[in-house]
Design a protein around this motif. Structure first.
Motif, PDB file in Angstrom:
ATOM      1  N   LYS A   4       0.840  -1.207   0.000  1.00  0.00           N
ATOM      2  CA  LYS A   4       0.000   0.000   0.000  1.00  0.00           C
ATOM      3  C   LYS A   4       0.873   1.254   0.000  1.00  0.00           C
ATOM      4  O   LYS A   4       0.621   2.197  -0.746  1.00  0.00           O
ATOM      5  CB  LYS A   4      -0.932   0.000   1.212  1.00  0.00           C
ATOM      6  CG  LYS A   4      -1.831   1.205   1.268  1.00  0.00           C
ATOM      7  CD  LYS A   4      -2.726   1.188   2.487  1.00  0.00           C
ATOM      8  CE  LYS A   4      -3.548   2.468   2.503  1.00  0.00           C
ATOM      9  NZ  LYS A   4      -4.233   2.663   3.761  1.00  0.00           N
ATOM     10  N   THR A   5       1.899   1.267   0.810  1.00  0.00           N
ATOM     11  CA  THR A   5       2.800   2.422   0.878  1.00  0.00           C
ATOM     12  C   THR A   5       3.543   2.605  -0.440  1.00  0.00           C
ATOM     13  O   THR A   5       3.708   3.728  -0.923  1.00  0.00           O
ATOM     14  CB  THR A   5       3.802   2.248   2.036  1.00  0.00           C
ATOM     15  OG1 THR A   5       3.072   2.049   3.246  1.00  0.00           O
ATOM     16  CG2 THR A   5       4.686   3.462   2.180  1.00  0.00           C
ATOM     17  N   GLU A   8       1.124   4.091  -2.897  1.00  0.00           N
ATOM     18  CA  GLU A   8       0.943   5.516  -2.592  1.00  0.00           C
ATOM     19  C   GLU A   8       2.151   6.327  -3.053  1.00  0.00           C
ATOM     20  O   GLU A   8       2.003   7.439  -3.565  1.00  0.00           O
ATOM     21  CB  GLU A   8       0.705   5.707  -1.090  1.00  0.00           C
ATOM     22  CG  GLU A   8      -0.647   5.217  -0.635  1.00  0.00           C
ATOM     23  CD  GLU A   8      -0.787   5.174   0.882  1.00  0.00           C
ATOM     24  OE1 GLU A   8       0.217   5.380   1.614  1.00  0.00           O
ATOM     25  OE2 GLU A   8      -1.911   4.897   1.342  1.00  0.00           O
ATOM     26  N   LYS A  12       2.038   9.428  -5.738  1.00  0.00           N
ATOM     27  CA  LYS A  12       2.578  10.739  -5.354  1.00  0.00           C
ATOM     28  C   LYS A  12       3.634  11.221  -6.349  1.00  0.00           C
ATOM     29  O   LYS A  12       3.685  12.397  -6.694  1.00  0.00           O
ATOM     30  CB  LYS A  12       3.197  10.651  -3.950  1.00  0.00           C
ATOM     31  CG  LYS A  12       3.839  11.940  -3.490  1.00  0.00           C
ATOM     32  CD  LYS A  12       4.441  11.792  -2.104  1.00  0.00           C
ATOM     33  CE  LYS A  12       5.150  13.069  -1.691  1.00  0.00           C
ATOM     34  NZ  LYS A  12       5.807  12.917  -0.395  1.00  0.00           N
TER      35      LYS A  12
END
Length: 99
Positions: A4-5, A8, A12
């Protein structure tokens, strides 16, 4: 860093679109600078509109010799439906590309 990170981080820093853009820039530069190799590779019959690019992977890699972590975003590219290669860009964790 979990999946998930990492996802993300990609959103970004727009790594997917940067990698696709980088592929097209490299492809067009190769076509212009090494026309004979380009024509020989595709038997003079390449139609750019039949090339497609799709995401393949995003990887976090820690390099012990550099004592740093990097993210690699890789795309597959296809001519018609046949996969003909991959293209990757290496990013630092701040999102800067290292080409």
């Amino acid at each position: 860093m979990n999946a998930k990170t990492l996802h993300e981080w990609e959103q970004k820093h727009d790594a997917k679109n940067q990698t696709i853009k980088g592929f097209w820039e490299s492809f067009r530069k190769w076509r212009e600078e090494d026309r004979y190799d380009y024509l020989d590779t595709f038997n003079g019959k390449l139609y750019e509109e039949f090339i497609s690019v799709e995401e393949k992977s995003i990887e976090l890699i820690y390099n012990f010799s550099r004592v740093e972590a990097f993210v690699f975003f890789t795309v597959n590219f296809f001519y018609f439906d046949k996969e003909i290669g991959t293209y990757s860009i290496e990013f630092d964790l701040d999102g800067g590309s290292i080409r």
